[in-house]
Design a protein around this motif. Structure first.
Motif, PDB file in Angstrom:
ATOM      1  N   ALA A   1      -3.173 -50.050  28.084  1.00  0.00           N
ATOM      2  CA  ALA A   1      -2.428 -49.778  26.855  1.00  0.00           C
ATOM      3  C   ALA A   1      -2.048 -51.069  26.153  1.00  0.00           C
ATOM      4  N   ASN A   2      -1.622 -52.051  26.933  1.00  0.00           N
ATOM      5  CA  ASN A   2      -1.244 -53.340  26.364  1.00  0.00           C
ATOM      6  C   ASN A   2      -2.449 -54.039  25.743  1.00  0.00           C
ATOM      7  N   GLU A   3      -3.590 -53.969  26.423  1.00  0.00           N
ATOM      8  CA  GLU A   3      -4.805 -54.597  25.899  1.00  0.00           C
ATOM      9  C   GLU A   3      -5.279 -53.889  24.632  1.00  0.00           C
ATOM     10  N   SER A   4      -5.129 -52.561  24.602  1.00  0.00           N
ATOM     11  CA  SER A   4      -5.517 -51.827  23.398  1.00  0.00           C
ATOM     12  C   SER A   4      -4.645 -52.217  22.213  1.00  0.00           C
ATOM     13  N   LEU A   5      -3.324 -52.355  22.459  1.00  0.00           N
ATOM     14  CA  LEU A   5      -2.419 -52.781  21.391  1.00  0.00           C
ATOM     15  C   LEU A   5      -2.734 -54.203  20.959  1.00  0.00           C
ATOM     16  N   TYR A   6      -3.013 -55.070  21.930  1.00  0.00           N
ATOM     17  CA  TYR A   6      -3.382 -56.457  21.602  1.00  0.00           C
ATOM     18  C   TYR A   6      -4.631 -56.496  20.726  1.00  0.00           C
ATOM     19  N   SER A   7      -5.629 -55.711  21.127  1.00  0.00           N
ATOM     20  CA  SER A   7      -6.897 -55.725  20.409  1.00  0.00           C
ATOM     21  C   SER A   7      -6.727 -55.225  18.978  1.00  0.00           C
ATOM     22  N   SER A   8      -6.054 -54.072  18.820  1.00  0.00           N
ATOM     23  CA  SER A   8      -5.888 -53.512  17.473  1.00  0.00           C
ATOM     24  C   SER A   8      -4.988 -54.393  16.614  1.00  0.00           C
ATOM     25  N   SER A   9      -3.926 -54.975  17.207  1.00  0.00           N
ATOM     26  CA  SER A   9      -3.027 -55.845  16.444  1.00  0.00           C
ATOM     27  C   SER A   9      -3.743 -57.127  16.030  1.00  0.00           C
ATOM     28  N   PHE A  10      -4.540 -57.684  16.948  1.00  0.00           N
ATOM     29  CA  PHE A  10      -5.270 -58.909  16.619  1.00  0.00           C
ATOM     30  C   PHE A  10      -6.238 -58.672  15.466  1.00  0.00           C
ATOM     31  N   ARG A  11      -6.985 -57.568  15.556  1.00  0.00           N
ATOM     32  CA  ARG A  11      -7.949 -57.284  14.489  1.00  0.00           C
ATOM     33  C   ARG A  11      -7.245 -57.062  13.154  1.00  0.00           C
ATOM     34  N   ALA A  12      -6.116 -56.332  13.196  1.00  0.00           N
ATOM     35  CA  ALA A  12      -5.391 -56.054  11.954  1.00  0.00           C
ATOM     36  C   ALA A  12      -4.872 -57.344  11.327  1.00  0.00           C
ATOM     37  N   GLN A  13      -4.241 -58.185  12.144  1.00  0.00           N
ATOM     38  CA  GLN A  13      -3.682 -59.427  11.610  1.00  0.00           C
ATOM     39  C   GLN A  13      -4.773 -60.406  11.189  1.00  0.00           C
ATOM     40  N   PHE A  14      -5.845 -60.462  11.975  1.00  0.00           N
ATOM     41  CA  PHE A  14      -6.918 -61.403  11.645  1.00  0.00           C
ATOM     42  C   PHE A  14      -7.616 -61.022  10.350  1.00  0.00           C
ATOM     43  N   VAL A  15      -7.982 -59.744  10.242  1.00  0.00           N
ATOM     44  CA  VAL A  15      -8.714 -59.307   9.042  1.00  0.00           C
ATOM     45  C   VAL A  15      -7.861 -59.490   7.795  1.00  0.00           C
ATOM     46  N   SER A  16      -6.597 -59.044   7.864  1.00  0.00           N
ATOM     47  CA  SER A  16      -5.745 -59.181   6.686  1.00  0.00           C
ATOM     48  C   SER A  16      -5.360 -60.634   6.443  1.00  0.00           C
ATOM     49  N   GLY A  17      -5.302 -61.452   7.522  1.00  0.00           N
ATOM     50  CA  GLY A  17      -4.937 -62.852   7.366  1.00  0.00           C
ATOM     51  C   GLY A  17      -5.998 -63.680   6.671  1.00  0.00           C
ATOM     52  N   ILE A  18      -7.216 -63.160   6.579  1.00  0.00           N
ATOM     53  CA  ILE A  18      -8.281 -63.881   5.884  1.00  0.00           C
ATOM     54  C   ILE A  18      -8.019 -63.939   4.385  1.00  0.00           C
ATOM     55  N   ILE A  19      -7.247 -62.988   3.877  1.00  0.00           N
ATOM     56  CA  ILE A  19      -7.054 -62.879   2.428  1.00  0.00           C
ATOM     57  C   ILE A  19      -6.433 -64.145   1.855  1.00  0.00           C
ATOM     58  N   MET A  20      -5.348 -64.607   2.462  1.00  0.00           N
ATOM     59  CA  MET A  20      -4.608 -65.730   1.883  1.00  0.00           C
ATOM     60  C   MET A  20      -5.429 -67.011   1.824  1.00  0.00           C
ATOM     61  N   PRO A  21      -6.055 -67.452   2.919  1.00  0.00           N
ATOM     62  CA  PRO A  21      -6.868 -68.681   2.793  1.00  0.00           C
ATOM     63  C   PRO A  21      -8.033 -68.535   1.830  1.00  0.00           C
ATOM     64  N   THR A  22      -8.612 -67.352   1.725  1.00  0.00           N
ATOM     65  CA  THR A  22      -9.703 -67.143   0.778  1.00  0.00           C
ATOM     66  C   THR A  22      -9.207 -67.292  -0.653  1.00  0.00           C
ATOM     67  N   MET A  23      -8.033 -66.703  -0.921  1.00  0.00           N
ATOM     68  CA  MET A  23      -7.452 -66.825  -2.257  1.00  0.00           C
ATOM     69  C   MET A  23      -7.082 -68.272  -2.567  1.00  0.00           C
ATOM     70  N   THR A  24      -6.604 -69.015  -1.575  1.00  0.00           N
ATOM     71  CA  THR A  24      -6.263 -70.422  -1.779  1.00  0.00           C
ATOM     72  C   THR A  24      -7.505 -71.242  -2.125  1.00  0.00           C
ATOM     73  N   PHE A  25      -8.608 -70.940  -1.443  1.00  0.00           N
ATOM     74  CA  PHE A  25      -9.862 -71.645  -1.727  1.00  0.00           C
ATOM     75  C   PHE A  25     -10.317 -71.391  -3.163  1.00  0.00           C
ATOM     76  N   ILE A  26     -10.263 -70.136  -3.586  1.00  0.00           N
ATOM     77  CA  ILE A  26     -10.653 -69.808  -4.965  1.00  0.00           C
ATOM     78  C   ILE A  26      -9.720 -70.490  -5.956  1.00  0.00           C
ATOM     79  N   SER A  27      -8.417 -70.527  -5.610  1.00  0.00           N
ATOM     80  CA  SER A  27      -7.448 -71.187  -6.487  1.00  0.00           C
ATOM     81  C   SER A  27      -7.747 -72.675  -6.637  1.00  0.00           C
ATOM     82  N   ASN A  28      -8.142 -73.324  -5.553  1.00  0.00           N
ATOM     83  CA  ASN A  28      -8.462 -74.757  -5.620  1.00  0.00           C
ATOM     84  C   ASN A  28      -9.693 -75.019  -6.493  1.00  0.00           C
TER      85      ASN A  28
END
Length: 636
Positions: free
Chosen positions: A278-305
């Motif tokens: 159960a802990n590994e399943s939560l880790y896996s789903s949380s990691f994927r959620a945070q990682f995928v959504s976390g890509i947005i900000m650096p991508t937007m910063t690159f376009i802004s530069n």
């Protein structure tokens, strides 16, 4: 089961968001104030770079003016530059407000800087006001949501809690609502501010330089495309994250509640091993959620530069050609940053919004869960209840394909003690659950004093009945408050009398604080027997017309059981009592014994009469006082 990965599916973002916004409608005037404060704050913030650009022009004009020949008109000096082939310098000088021989105008500069300071202070004030009102709006909405969820929990049928783990329900009521509150608190202000900033900055950029504005706008569809593509993937992951969080909470709550049993059987390692998936399943789903959504900000910063580089190059060319002042370029660079910053914030908000909407959907699913059938519009309200209870051709099943009780009929006269006996799973507890209307029957009727319980409200039915369960439930509070739970207006003398009658008083007085002793969750340091004695005292104090005892003496010692039986005998006087018991020796004095098997009453009568009949009850009774059965003698 707790370790299995959940089947995730995308949330219905649009409808869930619309429903979430409807939660704010009772505070519509505050929402309007948030919008007005946001408009004023953003308008002031957008004005400041233009004023700073004007201040830069004053400095630059003064520096250039000091280098020009005094007394010679600027137009003549421009013409002289053109005559010498310096057309680019001539164009730039012509576009400036420099005065030959005059340096920096510090009075004008001071006025502009003071204006900028006032603008920023005013913008801060309105931004603060917006944040304060937003906090009030969000907390009011969460207050109403928690109130609705709390009321909903009491309208849900018992079957809902059998299908749903307590940990998952608690996660929806606590974690998901807290996550939703945090999302709204941070996103409402940012969304309003970001959208207004984009509109205001875009207008100012078009005013300063349409060409540079066009370059800046090229990044908008690119940013939107990146955000949409990433957001679609993050929706699935956030749904999985919060669902798995509920499963982990359910597992932890279950194991913590049963820690005595876990330790008694030495299953600590097994529990830890069961937690790992159960802990590994939560880790896996949380990691994927945070990682995928976390890509947005650096991508937007690159376009802004990239946008910043393009604006700086083209803007420099325009200044050199005299098409734009250096203060205008400075202001535009600031606007360019202001333009890309809210775009980046909106992209980063997708992370939070996906998580919040996923939590909102889980809470809405709880609010939309099927409820118990409504109480009658014109209920029959009984007066003084005598306790005449009748089951007439009652049928009931927990699921349509597994009938449990079929065409069951019996009657309990006022003051009678009715014992219900039978093997495990025969339907004994189900009968009293139907009487309490924890479940509604499929066919037939149940009456109290001739009134169909379906014509009464559930509260009116349950006010007639006191219940003592095998599992003693106590809440965190004083012993006095626990005893008076069913009779809040009871006097001190009545509380003590009930405690004395049920053998509670003697151990309560041995405690340092007596009746003011504060119990922890589930009774704190009291033994199981003491907790059960308190539940009996609680039922005594409530003084119901009908009494249900479900294995009420199963957790006390033999000596205490005898005393409790005497106390219950006094409690049952002038009351209709239903006693569910596995130890048949405790119900010999019952007026009527119902022998139940497979949801049917196969025998009924007194203890002596049923023993003489030599039927099903007689077999049950004698089996408790004979040699243990062998495997061959057990029923298939």
């Amino acid at each position: 089961m707790h370790g299995r990965a959940p089947a995730a599916k995308p949330v219905n973002f649009a409808s869930s968001t619309a429903r979430l916004l409807r939660l704010l409608s009772p505070d519509s005037w505050r929402v309007a104030a948030v919008l007005v404060f946001g408009i004023v704050s953003v308008a002031l913030a957008v004005t400041a770079p233009k004023v700073l650009g004007d201040a830069t022009n004053v400095i630059f004009d003064g520096v250039i003016g000091a280098t020009l020949a005094p007394g010679v008109p600027k137009a003549d000096q421009v013409q002289a530059l053109r005559s010498s082939g310096e057309d680019q310098l001539a164009d730039m000088l012509a576009a400036m407000d420099a005065v030959p021989g005059q340096g920096i105008d510090f009075d004008a500069l001071a006025a502009l800087l003071a204006g900028v300071l006032a603008i920023y202070l005013a913008s801060f004030f309105f931004g603060w006001a917006q944040a304060r009102v937003t906090a009030r709006v969000v907390q009011n909405a969460m207050y109403r949501l928690r109130r609705d969820v709390d009321a909903k929990l009491f309208r849900l049928p018992m079957s809902h809690f059998q299908r749903q783990s307590r940990g998952d329900v608690l996660s929806r009521v606590t974690n998901d609502i807290d996550n939703l509150a945090q999302t709204l608190s941070q996103s409402i202000t940012q969304v309003i501010t970001s959208v207004l900033t984009i509109i205001g900055v875009l207008g100012m950029m078009l005013w300063i330089s349409p060409l540079l504005a066009l370059i800046a706008l090229i990044t908008v569809p690119l940013s939107a495309l990146v955000t949409i593509l990433i957001a679609r993937r993050s929706q699935v992951q956030f749904k999985a994250q919060w669902k798995t969080t509920g499963e982990v909470n359910g597992y932890i709550e279950e194991m913590f509640t049963g820690q005595d049993v876990v330790k008694a059987f030495g299953q600590q390692e097994r529990v830890v091993e069961g937690f790992q998936p159960a802990n590994e399943s939560l880790y896996s789903s949380s990691f994927r959620a945070q990682f995928v959504s976390g890509i947005i900000m650096p991508t937007m910063t690159f376009i802004s530069n990239l946008n910043y580089v393009a604006v700086a190059v083209v803007g420099g060319i325009q200044v050199a050609g005299g098409a734009l002042s250096i203060g205008g370029v400075q202001a535009f660079v600031q606007y360019s940053r202001q333009f890309s910053q809210p775009l980046g914030q909106l992209g980063g908000l997708i992370n939070m919004l996906q998580s919040g909407i996923a939590s909102a959907e889980r809470v809405f699913a709880l609010l939309d869960a099927p409820e118990m059938g409504p109480d009658p519009k014109d209920p029959v309200r009984p007066g003084l209840v005598r306790g005449d209870v009748a089951f007439r051709h009652v049928s009931f099943s927990y699921s349509p394909d597994a009938p449990l009780i079929q065409d069951l009929s019996f009657e309990a006269k006022p003051g009678q003690t009715v014992a219900i006996v039978g093997p495990t799973g025969a339907g004994k507890t189900t009968l009293v659950n139907l009487l309490m209307r924890f479940y509604d029957i499929d066919a037939g009727e149940i009456t109290i004093d001739g009134v169909n319980t379906m014509d009464m409200t559930r509260d009116d039915v349950r006010r007639c009945i006191g219940m003592v369960l095998q599992d003693a439930w106590l809440f965190e509070g004083t012993i006095r408050e626990n005893l008076a739970y069913g009779a809040p207006d009871a006097t001190e003398e009545q509380i003590v009398a009930a405690a004395q009658a049920t053998h509670v008083d003697h151990f309560v007085r041995s405690l340092p604080e007596g009746y003011d002793t504060v119990l922890g969750a589930d009774g704190g340091s009291l033994s199981q027997g003491q907790r059960q004695l308190m539940t009996i005292a609680r039922a005594w104090l409530a003084n119901p017309a009908i009494l249900i005892l479900d294995e009420a003496t199963s957790s006390v010692d033999t000596r205490t059981e005898v005393a409790i039986r005497l106390a219950l005998g006094a409690l049952r006087e002038a009351r209709t009592s239903f006693v569910i018991a596995h130890r048949l020796s405790t119900i010999r004095d019952a007026d009527v014994i119902l022998a139940v098997r497979e949801g049917r009453i196969v025998e009924q009568g007194t203890h002596e009469a049923l023993l003489e009949a030599g039927g099903f009850y007689s077999e049950l009774y004698r089996s408790q006082f004979s040699e243990p059965a062998t495997a061959a003698e057990l029923p298939e």
